[in-house]
Design an enzyme around this catalytic site. Structure first.
Site, PDB file in Angstrom:
ATOM      1  N   ARG A  50       0.834  -1.216   0.000  1.00  0.00           N
ATOM      2  CA  ARG A  50       0.000   0.000   0.000  1.00  0.00           C
ATOM      3  C   ARG A  50       0.861   1.256   0.000  1.00  0.00           C
ATOM      4  O   ARG A  50       0.549   2.238  -0.673  1.00  0.00           O
ATOM      5  CB  ARG A  50      -0.954  -0.014   1.199  1.00  0.00           C
ATOM      6  N   LYS A 149      -2.779   6.945   1.044  1.00  0.00           N
ATOM      7  CA  LYS A 149      -2.629   7.193   2.486  1.00  0.00           C
ATOM      8  C   LYS A 149      -1.573   8.290   2.633  1.00  0.00           C
ATOM      9  O   LYS A 149      -0.397   8.024   2.864  1.00  0.00           O
ATOM     10  CB  LYS A 149      -2.240   5.896   3.206  1.00  0.00           C
ATOM     11  N   GLU A 182     -16.424   5.399   5.179  1.00  0.00           N
ATOM     12  CA  GLU A 182     -15.655   4.774   6.261  1.00  0.00           C
ATOM     13  C   GLU A 182     -15.735   5.692   7.461  1.00  0.00           C
ATOM     14  O   GLU A 182     -16.539   6.625   7.471  1.00  0.00           O
ATOM     15  CB  GLU A 182     -14.196   4.564   5.817  1.00  0.00           C
TER      16      GLU A 182
HETATM   17  N1  PXG Z   1      -9.504   4.406   7.019  1.00  0.00           N
HETATM   18  C1  PXG Z   1      -8.633   5.405   7.248  1.00  0.00           C
HETATM   19  C2  PXG Z   1      -8.946   6.765   6.770  1.00  0.00           C
HETATM   20  C3  PXG Z   1      -7.441   5.122   7.924  1.00  0.00           C
HETATM   21  O1  PXG Z   1      -6.559   6.108   8.154  1.00  0.00           O
HETATM   22  C4  PXG Z   1      -8.133   2.817   8.139  1.00  0.00           C
HETATM   23  C5  PXG Z   1      -9.280   3.149   7.441  1.00  0.00           C
HETATM   24  C6  PXG Z   1      -7.898   1.392   8.541  1.00  0.00           C
HETATM   25  O2  PXG Z   1      -6.881   0.804   7.730  1.00  0.00           O
HETATM   26  P1  PXG Z   1      -5.857  -0.271   8.293  1.00  0.00           P
HETATM   27  O3  PXG Z   1      -4.957  -0.541   7.152  1.00  0.00           O
HETATM   28  O4  PXG Z   1      -5.154   0.349   9.464  1.00  0.00           O
HETATM   29  O5  PXG Z   1      -6.640  -1.459   8.693  1.00  0.00           O
HETATM   30  C7  PXG Z   1      -7.187   3.819   8.388  1.00  0.00           C
HETATM   31  C8  PXG Z   1      -5.926   3.512   9.127  1.00  0.00           C
HETATM   32  C9  PXG Z   1      -3.496   6.852  13.638  1.00  0.00           C
HETATM   33  C10 PXG Z   1      -3.694   5.613  12.866  1.00  0.00           C
HETATM   34  O6  PXG Z   1      -2.370   7.178  13.975  1.00  0.00           O
HETATM   35  C11 PXG Z   1      -4.586   5.607  11.804  1.00  0.00           C
HETATM   36  C12 PXG Z   1      -4.745   4.464  11.064  1.00  0.00           C
HETATM   37  C13 PXG Z   1      -4.071   3.319  11.396  1.00  0.00           C
HETATM   38  C14 PXG Z   1      -3.186   3.332  12.467  1.00  0.00           C
HETATM   39  C15 PXG Z   1      -2.984   4.496  13.206  1.00  0.00           C
HETATM   40  O7  PXG Z   1      -4.484   7.545  13.923  1.00  0.00           O
HETATM   41  N2  PXG Z   1      -5.627   4.528  10.051  1.00  0.00           N
END
Ligand code: PXG
Length: 288
Positions: A50, A149, A182
């Site tokens: 990713r 991301k 989401e």
């Molecule tokens: N949507 C968004 C907008 C995200 O930023 C997810 C879904 C979930 O994706 P993953 O790949 O983690 O299953 C995310 C992930 C933080 C933090 O520091 C944010 C995420 C993951 C870990 C830490 O706030 N977001």
């Protein structure tokens, strides 16, 4: 704490980047948040896939190979004695001039923090989370793909502010067509009968790593998994609702906008998936 910064491990106090880095000036960069469980980095290959896809989408050349990034992540964890925690892997556009042009930044900067992250309180997993629907829409893919991301999280931060101001911690974000995309940092799932439903990436959902793991686990447990466009009506009438994310893992949702979802208690399917997910995190991953 030791931080990996552009090829070296340095003490936290020396881990500094330039005020001319376009990551700071314009949010021009990409990142990943990765969990470490039991001395193993969870789903590292998927996170690197990713990261490289996000970088490609913004024409950012990551100055390290996948193998070098893998080694750097492992070394940063080892240097900090981290066996359970969180890795923040960030690639910024690097140092340039005032002015947007990214091609005037000769070299991207890479840093890695291996630390802990603020998780949801344990009570949330027992009692479930209350959500609101944010007025802030998920950014339109025609403006900026939500699949990237990137270091620009202001869209999500505005929705997070709404959640916190409403007395909770997460908010559902709808896309410009009114479909559920989401949450601010988590993907959303519904359970309806023996079927799991989650918004498609085309609706503005990040291609979440946890989302992918949960879909695979659910199929393995005999449930159907679908990615239809979902409305608020679908959420209101679901049997169960839960969120997935690297930090959150799997979090039950018990109400949205003051309406109980299903029984108003964490659902059986959610709890079964949580069990399966936690087992997986304890038994797989790239050894540090
Ligand atoms: N949507 C968004 C907008 C995200 O930023 C997810 C879904 C979930 O994706 P993953 O790949 O983690 O299953 C995310 C992930 C933080 C933090 O520091 C944010 C995420 C993951 C870990 C830490 O706030 N977001």
């Amino acid at each position: 704490m030791q931080i990996y910064l552009d090829g070296k491990l340095v003490p936290e106090s020396e881990a500094k980047i330039s005020v001319f880095d376009h990551g700071v000036l314009y949010g021009d960069g990409v990142f990943e948040g990765i969990r470490v469980y039991h001395g193993r980095i969870f789903k590292l290959a998927e996170h690197l896939d990713r990261l490289f896809a996000s970088a490609r989408a913004i024409m950012l050349t990551i100055p390290l190979s996948r193998e070098e990034l893998t080694r750097a992540c492992r070394e940063t964890c080892a240097a900090n004695g981290l066996r359970d925690g969180y890795i923040r892997l960030v690639v910024t556009r690097g140092v340039g001039y005032l002015g947007l042009n990214p091609f005037k930044c000769p070299k991207a900067s890479v840093f890695i923090i291996a630390s802990t992250i603020e998780l949801y309180p344990e009570a949330v997993y027992r009692e479930g989370l209350k959500l609101i629907t944010a007025a802030t829409q998920r950014i339109n893919p025609a403006a900026l793909s939500p699949s990237i991301k990137s270091l620009n999280y202001l869209n999500n931060i505005l929705a997070k502010i709404e959640a916190v101001n409403a007395g909770t911690v997460e908010a559902i974000m709808l896309n410009s067509d009114g479909y559920v995309a989401e949450c601010t940092g988590d993907n959303l799932f519904l359970v309806r009968g023996n079927r799991l439903e989650t918004p498609p990436v085309s609706a503005g959902a990040l291609n979440g790593i946890t989302r992918g793991v949960v879909m695979e686990l659910a199929r393995g447990m005999g449930w159907a998994v679908a990615e239809p466009n979902l409305t608020r009506y679908d959420v209101m009438t679901a049997d169960e609702c839960f969120l997935t994310g690297t930090a959150a893992e799997i979090v039950p949702v018990v109400s949205v906008d003051g309406r109980a979802i299903g029984s108003g208690r964490p659902g059986a399917v959610t709890l079964q998936l949580t069990d399966a997910f936690r087992k997986l995190t304890q038994t797989t991953g790239t050894v540090i």
